[in-house]
Design an enzyme around this catalytic site. Structure first.
Site, PDB file in Angstrom:
ATOM      1  N   THR A   1      -5.568  -1.208   6.702  1.00 24.68           N
ATOM      2  CA  THR A   1      -5.577  -2.658   6.834  1.00 24.68           C
ATOM      3  C   THR A   1      -6.946  -3.144   7.309  1.00 24.68           C
ATOM      4  OG1 THR A   1      -4.678  -2.337   9.043  1.00 24.68           O
ATOM      5  CG2 THR A   1      -3.114  -2.942   7.320  1.00 24.68           C
TER       6      THR A   1
ATOM      7  N   LYS B   1       0.826  -1.213   0.000  1.00 23.86           N
ATOM      8  CA  LYS B   1       0.000   0.000   0.000  1.00 23.86           C
ATOM      9  C   LYS B   1       0.860   1.263   0.000  1.00 23.86           C
ATOM     10  CE  LYS B   1      -2.194  -1.342   3.709  1.00 23.86           C
ATOM     11  NZ  LYS B   1      -1.559  -2.682   3.833  1.00 23.86           N
ATOM     12  N   THR B   2       1.810   1.330   0.918  1.00 21.88           N
ATOM     13  CA  THR B   2       2.702   2.500   0.962  1.00 21.88           C
ATOM     14  C   THR B   2       3.489   2.606  -0.340  1.00 21.88           C
ATOM     15  OG1 THR B   2       2.873   2.319   3.361  1.00 21.88           O
ATOM     16  CG2 THR B   2       4.594   3.574   2.248  1.00 21.88           C
TER      17      THR B   2
ATOM     18  N   ARG C   1       6.610  -8.217   1.932  1.00 19.81           N
ATOM     19  CA  ARG C   1       7.454  -7.788   3.054  1.00 19.81           C
ATOM     20  C   ARG C   1       8.124  -8.980   3.711  1.00 19.81           C
ATOM     21  NH1 ARG C   1       4.378  -4.305   6.619  1.00 19.81           N
ATOM     22  NH2 ARG C   1       5.372  -2.600   5.497  1.00 19.81           N
TER      23      ARG C   1
ATOM     24  N   ASP D   1      -1.736   7.080   5.954  1.00 24.16           N
ATOM     25  CA  ASP D   1      -1.679   5.660   6.291  1.00 24.16           C
ATOM     26  C   ASP D   1      -2.627   5.407   7.460  1.00 24.16           C
ATOM     27  OD1 ASP D   1      -0.812   3.093   6.023  1.00 24.16           O
ATOM     28  OD2 ASP D   1       1.245   3.458   6.681  1.00 24.16           O
TER      29      ASP D   1
HETATM   30  N1  ATP Z   1       4.255  -5.528  -5.828  1.00 23.48           N
HETATM   31  C1  ATP Z   1       5.446  -5.476  -5.234  1.00 23.48           C
HETATM   32  N2  ATP Z   1       6.562  -5.739  -5.932  1.00 23.48           N
HETATM   33  C2  ATP Z   1       7.762  -5.737  -5.321  1.00 23.48           C
HETATM   34  N3  ATP Z   1       7.951  -5.459  -4.019  1.00 23.48           N
HETATM   35  C3  ATP Z   1       6.880  -5.182  -3.284  1.00 23.48           C
HETATM   36  C4  ATP Z   1       5.578  -5.163  -3.847  1.00 23.48           C
HETATM   37  N4  ATP Z   1       4.697  -4.855  -2.883  1.00 23.48           N
HETATM   38  C5  ATP Z   1       5.411  -4.668  -1.763  1.00 23.48           C
HETATM   39  N5  ATP Z   1       6.725  -4.880  -1.989  1.00 23.48           N
HETATM   40  C6  ATP Z   1       7.796  -4.827  -0.995  1.00 23.48           C
HETATM   41  O1  ATP Z   1       7.240  -5.068   0.287  1.00 23.48           O
HETATM   42  C7  ATP Z   1       7.574  -4.032   1.191  1.00 23.48           C
HETATM   43  C8  ATP Z   1       6.347  -3.708   2.005  1.00 23.48           C
HETATM   44  O2  ATP Z   1       5.411  -3.020   1.210  1.00 23.48           O
HETATM   45  P1  ATP Z   1       4.616  -1.746   1.779  1.00 23.48           P
HETATM   46  O3  ATP Z   1       5.427  -1.026   2.794  1.00 23.48           O
HETATM   47  O4  ATP Z   1       4.156  -0.976   0.612  1.00 23.48           O
HETATM   48  O5  ATP Z   1       3.396  -2.496   2.474  1.00 23.48           O
HETATM   49  P2  ATP Z   1       2.089  -1.877   3.143  1.00 23.48           P
HETATM   50  O6  ATP Z   1       0.930  -2.502   2.463  1.00 23.48           O
HETATM   51  O7  ATP Z   1       2.177  -0.400   3.135  1.00 23.48           O
HETATM   52  O8  ATP Z   1       2.189  -2.419   4.635  1.00 23.48           O
HETATM   53  P3  ATP Z   1       1.598  -1.773   6.001  1.00 23.48           P
HETATM   54  O9  ATP Z   1       0.138  -2.120   6.033  1.00 23.48           O
HETATM   55  O10 ATP Z   1       2.346  -2.464   7.094  1.00 23.48           O
HETATM   56  O11 ATP Z   1       1.867  -0.308   5.955  1.00 23.48           O
HETATM   57  C9  ATP Z   1       8.073  -2.873   0.329  1.00 23.48           C
HETATM   58  O12 ATP Z   1       9.168  -2.249   0.882  1.00 23.48           O
HETATM   59  C10 ATP Z   1       8.478  -3.505  -0.974  1.00 23.48           C
HETATM   60  O13 ATP Z   1       9.860  -3.703  -0.991  1.00 23.48           O
HETATM   61 MG    MG Z   2       2.432   0.930   4.691  1.00 26.06          MG
END
Ligand code: ATP
Ligand code: MG
Length: 380
Positions: free
Chosen positions: A191, A97-98, A250, A142
């Protein structure tokens, strides 16, 4: 830390500090990031993730539909020269998401401001942030479901009309001063989409639900990360790590870092299937990538409730968690992995869950022949 900070610095007064952003407490009863297969960010994740985070949509692996829809949304906005609709990104932790929020800003060539629901304590904080946005900027909030109600109400008019009413003074003399905002795009992440209020949800023109990644997609994530990190990873080594990553990039990236340590220290540096297998055994990684809460839920279902069916609230109390954490963070993967079923009577452990815990499923367990629940209980 990376380029979004450089971009946001041109606005001066940062309401959201990076520390405040990361330190926003997780409502996870102490298990956040405390183990190697947790989907929550913790430990060395933030530093390490910044280096392997995809920067552009074309580098973003998986989530085919979401990617295609976003591509159209962004291309349309670029053609018209107006900011795109507000975007809500929903899904379990660690699915991107981030990452996507940063990609949206990068693809638009727009400035990016980052904050989080818990960091916005007063509506005045939010008003200051909103009025500092430049034309076309992307504001990322977020954990938007955790924003205080007055701030949320202020956000409604900002999202709808690019206008906020700032109240000056107190009591009978208080006046509301309307302030025009530059058109901007809000990207919200959550989430727990179930905790979002209706009016909030309705103001997003585009809602993307992120789903768990397939093992093949995680292999691509791992191959890409290994390239960036300079790790020698064989396809079989990647497959071994992917299968234990709980459908979550992640976790895949974190396991890769742990396996790399092992490979360098004990195995000459190359991550083969055997090396990955041995390393993951050292770190006690569950063969299906389940984390402690997943295992606690299955354990309670099987040991305390005979496999179910049991209601969500009762189950959550048994593992000391909020029902919505169990429902929106833990259950999606258990259901997807075929370990838990949601029936009209409640949650049920499948035969595979009993076996995963090293137990013999009782006759009639969900997912065995002659199973009770689907056949006889689904009407009630
Ligand atoms: N589609 C993707 N392709 C490659 N790497 C990815 C992808 N999605 C996520 N990642 C990797 O996973 C890590 C975690 O993703 P991210 O921080 O965007 O998750 P999030 O959904 O924001 O989690 P949270 O709910 O904990 O904030 C990122 O640093 C990235 O390296
Ligand atoms: Mg995030």
């Amino acid at each position: 830390m990376n380029d979004h900070e450089a971009r946001s610095s041109r606005f001066g007064d940062p309401v959201p500090t990076r520390a405040g952003f990361d330190a926003a407490p997780r409502n996870t009863a102490g298990y956040a990031g405390s183990e190697v297969v947790s989907a929550y960010a913790g430990g060395d994740d933030h530093e390490a993730e910044a280096s392997v985070r995809p920067r552009r949509l074309a580098e973003f692996i998986g989530q085919q539909r979401v990617r295609e829809q976003l591509e159209l949304l962004l291309a349309g906005a670029r053609r018209r020269g107006t900011p795109p609709d507000h975007i809500l990104l929903a899904g379990p932790p660690g699915l991107g998401k981030t990452t996507l929020a940063m990609i949206v800003a990068a693809e638009l060539g727009a400035g990016l401001r980052l904050t989080s629901g818990p960091a916005i304590e007063r509506s005045g904080d939010l008003a200051a942030l909103l009025t500092s946005l430049g034309r076309g900027d992307v504001l990322f909030i977020d954990e938007i479901h955790r924003m205080a109600r007055p701030a949320e109400e202020l956000l409604y008019s900002a999202m709808e009309d690019f206008r906020v009413d700032v109240v000056v003074g107190k009591g009978p003399g208080a006046t509301a001063i309307p302030l025009e905002l530059e058109p901007f795009t809000l990207v919200g992440a959550t989430t727990r989409s179930g905790l979002l209020t209706g009016p909030m949800r309705d103001r997003f023109g585009f809602v993307a639900h992120l789903d768990f990644y397939t093992p093949e997609e995680l292999e691509q994530v791992l191959a890409r990360s290994a390239r960036i990190m300079g790790v020698a990873l064989t396809p079989e080594g990647g497959a071994e790590i992917a299968s234990r990553s709980r459908g979550t990039p992640r976790i895949a990236n974190r396991l890769l870092r742990r396996v790399r340590d092992y490979a360098e220290v004990r195995a000459g540096g190359v991550v083969t299937r055997e090396v990955a297998h041995a390393a993951l055994a050292v770190y006690d990684v569950d063969p299906l990538g389940l984390d402690r809460l997943d295992r606690a839920v299955l354990g309670a279902l099987v040991n305390s409730f005979g496999g179910g069916p049991v209601g969500l609230t009762t189950l959550a109390v048994a593992v000391g968690e909020q029902p919505d954490t169990v429902e929106e963070v833990c259950e999606p993967y258990l259901v997807r992995a075929g370990l838990l079923a949601r029936t009209p009577r409640g949650r049920v452990a499948t035969a595979a869950a009993w076996r995963h815990l090293g137990l013999t499923p009782p006759p009639g367990a969900f997912g065995t022949q002659g199973e009770l629940f689907e056949a006889t209980e689904s009407g009630g």
